[in-house]
Design an enzyme around this catalytic site. Structure first.
Site, PDB file in Angstrom:
ATOM      1  N   GLU A  31       0.957  -1.306   0.097  1.00  0.00           N
ATOM      2  CA  GLU A  31      -0.011  -0.093   0.011  1.00  0.00           C
ATOM      3  C   GLU A  31       0.826   1.366   0.048  1.00  0.00           C
ATOM      4  O   GLU A  31       1.725   1.406   0.985  1.00  0.00           O
ATOM      5  CB  GLU A  31      -0.874   0.118   1.244  1.00  0.00           C
ATOM      6  CG  GLU A  31      -1.730   1.332   1.459  1.00  0.00           C
ATOM      7  CD  GLU A  31      -2.400   1.233   2.752  1.00  0.00           C
ATOM      8  OE1 GLU A  31      -2.213   0.198   3.484  1.00  0.00           O
ATOM      9  OE2 GLU A  31      -3.097   2.481   3.223  1.00  0.00           O
ATOM     10  N   ASP A  79      -8.104   2.163   6.820  1.00  0.00           N
ATOM     11  CA  ASP A  79      -7.867   2.302   5.387  1.00  0.00           C
ATOM     12  C   ASP A  79      -7.268   0.954   4.685  1.00  0.00           C
ATOM     13  O   ASP A  79      -7.291   0.455   3.673  1.00  0.00           O
ATOM     14  CB  ASP A  79      -6.889   3.471   5.054  1.00  0.00           C
ATOM     15  CG  ASP A  79      -7.678   4.616   4.947  1.00  0.00           C
ATOM     16  OD1 ASP A  79      -8.927   4.826   4.830  1.00  0.00           O
ATOM     17  OD2 ASP A  79      -7.251   5.818   4.866  1.00  0.00           O
ATOM     18  N   ASP A 133      -1.580  -1.123   5.772  1.00  0.00           N
ATOM     19  CA  ASP A 133      -1.263  -0.589   7.005  1.00  0.00           C
ATOM     20  C   ASP A 133      -2.127  -1.384   7.854  1.00  0.00           C
ATOM     21  O   ASP A 133      -3.325  -1.900   7.444  1.00  0.00           O
ATOM     22  CB  ASP A 133      -1.770   0.852   6.955  1.00  0.00           C
ATOM     23  CG  ASP A 133      -0.300   1.712   6.190  1.00  0.00           C
ATOM     24  OD1 ASP A 133       0.656   1.105   6.182  1.00  0.00           O
ATOM     25  OD2 ASP A 133      -0.647   2.975   5.861  1.00  0.00           O
ATOM     26  N   ASP A 183      -4.481  -0.300   9.832  1.00  0.00           N
ATOM     27  CA  ASP A 183      -5.631   0.727   9.957  1.00  0.00           C
ATOM     28  C   ASP A 183      -6.763   0.189   9.306  1.00  0.00           C
ATOM     29  O   ASP A 183      -6.719  -0.523   8.377  1.00  0.00           O
ATOM     30  CB  ASP A 183      -5.187   1.891  10.033  1.00  0.00           C
ATOM     31  CG  ASP A 183      -4.550   2.401   8.720  1.00  0.00           C
ATOM     32  OD1 ASP A 183      -4.798   1.730   7.707  1.00  0.00           O
ATOM     33  OD2 ASP A 183      -4.000   3.638   8.682  1.00  0.00           O
TER      34      ASP A 183
END
Ligand code: 0RA
Length: 652
Positions: free
Chosen positions: A439, A521, A517, A519
């Site tokens: 990402e 997103d 990541d 998180d």
């Protein structure tokens, strides 16, 4: 101790000498090589033990003698499966010289030996029987209610601890098996409610009229009630379809449903067309999800294409269509489940989930063609809607084919055909190589520095990738990131009229690792990627090529000691063990917060990283979840995310 044989004669069952030796050897083999019998010794194999026992109860239900199956996860992770069938026979078994109950529990594959006449169709993917469960349990207790008595016998690791004892009187009939998996065999013996519950729900849909309940005695809610789920389906696959398509918009009012028998093969199927572009056809043989398909699926497709094509031609709707309509076009926006029961199934393929019996194709073909013809005759409005949709699919496929050919031809023409953003590895040995889809360009840069360039390739992806669940196929072929992924992986899709099969042989890396990541997103991007692989490169998922990297959530630092934690629990344990004084705890949100060395150490180094392999446990369930996560309907998505959000605390 004594028990009664079928003639009512008292018999001694104390001695387990000579005659049981052979049996013990049989079960010893199971303990020596458990994976050969139950698939693996991880989570899958552990849960498989439960399915193996439940399958026997389902057989009893299919024979018409059992209507209720209760599963309990007990506090100590033992499992109790209780049914109201006839009860395992307890009489004397002449040939084996022991009670029939003991034969069922100690002889491999003995389950169905007594009831040749009844139609035994389940028996699991591995079909190994309860004796395997017995061999792999450090304690198993069988209780049988039969002939007005309660019989009981205990075992450990497949060896009887007691003889068959009469412990009371019974007014009902049934079998209760309680087993505790042997912790020296399995990597973990922690049962997951969700996994068992999802399988019981599937079984309820596949076996209408059978009640399947599950209770987790380890978990209580605020009212003191155990976690529990109850499954019962009156309408079988018709309801299953409704459940799978809950978040899609139906094209026809009611699903097409059939439940029949052809050449002695029970065939049940349900079909629904929706306004999406995806094909979701799921098939089962003897309650086993045949993810690789087989002859039953061939018969189904053949009948669908032939019947719809004939209807469309006869109705004159195709007169204006200038190009050939392919088999795929008839299945766009189709959700279907086909379930057959085959007495002696031949399973083939890489994961032994492909039906080989040739006689099944014809039976299914006949059944489907008949039901579909009737439906089209009786529902002219729905029939037109389906044919319109097929023509639309053919038109879109035509456009997509051009786009696909353009992309793939360009790949061939442009020399190496590799995307500029790819940092390739030097080895070409597919057994060893891996590609990371990372990402963001910045984390991609760090990964390029941290990697072992011998076998690790890095490909950064920018922003959110296209949601293939919602896009038309030709849009997908215009998407830069998706083109890059096809090119980097080296695979392409057939441009033949009737085959969009992926040429897996050309795959350039053994492992495809999604690294995002930790998180919200990152999870979203990972989900988009998984949707893409699941919908467009399913073979890669089925063959076990897809993995998720697992970056750590925390770094713990005290003096020279540096440790990483992957969960809050791990972090708390570390604080409790080392102490928090003078310790520094850093919370990682993004891959970018780690330097190249840290990223290598925690997430990329095969020696120390945690990789999660993506598998398709139940294609139907995976399909339902993807359509919900990526579809238009917000409330079910929100609910799912709230129930499964691991990262909620981080972003709060
Ligand atoms: C062998 C023969 C019969 C039933 C069963 C096994 C049986 C096994 C299990 C395992 C769990 N629940 C079960 N219920 C039944 C037929 C018995 C008869 O003919 O009466």
């Amino acid at each position: 101790m004594s028990t009664e044989n079928e003639q009512g004669k008292q018999i001694e069952t104390e001695e387990y000498s000579a005659s049981s030796i052979q049996v013990l050897e049989g079960l010893e083999a199971v303990r020596k090589r458990p994976a050969m019998y139950i698939g693996d010794i991880g989570e899958k194999g552990l849960h498989h033990l439960v399915y193996e026992v439940v399958d026997n109860s389902i057989d009893e239900a299919l024979a018409g003698y059992c209507s209720n199956i209760e599963v309990y996860i007990n506090e100590d992770n033992s499992i109790t499966v209780e049914d109201n069938g006839r009860g395992i026979p307890t009489g004397w078994h002449e040939k084996e010289q022991k009670s029939a109950l003991e034969v069922v529990l100690t002889v491999l594959h003995a389950g169905g030996k007594f009831n040749k006449d009844t139609y035994k169709v389940s028996g699991g993917l591995h079909g190994v029987g309860v004796s395997c469960v017995n061999a792999l349990s450090d304690l198993l207790v069988a209780e049988v209610h039969r002939d007005g008595k309660i019989f009981k016998q205990k075992y450990s690791k497949g060896t009887p601890l007691t003889s068959v004892e009469v412990v009371g009187d019974a007014t009902d009939t049934g079998t209760t098996i309680t087993f505790h998996p042997d912790a020296t065999i399995f990597t973990s013996i922690e049962y997951k409610f969700e996994i068992l519950s999802a399988r019981l729900r599937e079984l309820a849909y596949l076996n209408k009229g059978v009640r399947l309940n599950i209770t987790d005695r380890r978990v209580k809610d605020e009212n003191g009630n155990y976690l529990r789920a109850e499954y019962y389906s009156e309408e079988g696959l018709k309801e299953f379809i409704r459940f799978l398509d809950a978040t899609r918009e139906p094209l026809i009012e009611e699903s097409i449903y059939l439940d029949t028998e052809k050449d002695g093969i029970p065939v049940e199927a349900a079909l629904q067309y929706n306004t999406s572009y995806t094909e979701n056809v799921h098939s089962y043989v003897n309650n086993i999800n045949t993810i690789e398909g087989g002859t039953h699926l061939t018969g189904f497709r053949r009948a669908l294409t032939r019947t719809l094509k004939k209807y469309a031609e006869d109705s004159g709707m195709l007169s204006k269509v200038k190009f050939e309509i392919s088999g795929d076009d008839f299945r766009e926006g189709l959700t279907a489940i086909i379930s057959v029961k085959v007495a002696e199934p031949q399973f083939e393929g890489q994961t032994k989930t492909k039906l080989g019996n040739s006689e099944v194709a014809g039976a299914v073909d006949q059944a489907i063609a008949q039901a579909l013809t009737n439906y089209l005759e009786e529902h002219p409005k729905d029939a037109r809607a389906i044919v319109d949709k097929v023509i639309l699919a053919a038109t879109a496929r035509h456009a997509a084919r051009k786009a696909r050919e353009m992309v793939q031809r360009k790949t061939v023409l442009s020399g190496s055909g590799l995307p500029g953003k790819l940092a390739d590895c030097s080895s070409r040995d597919r057994e060893k190589t891996e590609i990371f889809f990372v990402e963001g360009d910045s984390a991609g840069g760090t990964a390029k520095q941290g990697r072992d360039r011998e076998f690790q390739a890095i490909m950064p992806l920018r922003g959110k990738i296209l949601n293939v669940e919602k896009a038309l196929e030709h849009k997908m072929w215009e998407n830069e990131e998706i083109k890059n992924m096809f090119q980097a992986l080296g695979v392409s899709k057939g441009t033949e009229e009737d085959s969009k099969a992926l040429n897996v042989e050309k795959l350039r890396y053994g492992k495809i690792i999604i690294m995002t990541d930790a998180d919200v997103d990152g999870s979203h991007i990972a989900t988009l990627m998984l949707t893409f692989f699941f919908r467009e490169m399913k073979a890669l998922v089925e063959n076990g090529h897809i993995y998720l990297a697992t970056p750590p959530l925390y770094q713990y630092k005290k003096g020279k000691v540096e440790k990483y934690c992957w969960s809050d629990a791990e972090r708390d344990a570390l604080i409790a063990e080392y102490g928090s004084k003078g310790a520094h705890i850093q919370r990682y949100k993004g891959l970018g917060e780690m330097n190249a060395e840290q990223l290598w150490e925690t997430t990329m180094n095969p020696e120390s990283r945690i990789l999660r392999q993506v598998t398709i446990e139940s294609a139907a369930e995976a399909d339902r979840i993807f359509s919900m996560l990526m579809g238009d309907d917000v409330p079910p998505r929100r609910q799912f995310i709230e129930e499964h959000a691991t990262y909620a605390n981080i972003d709060a």
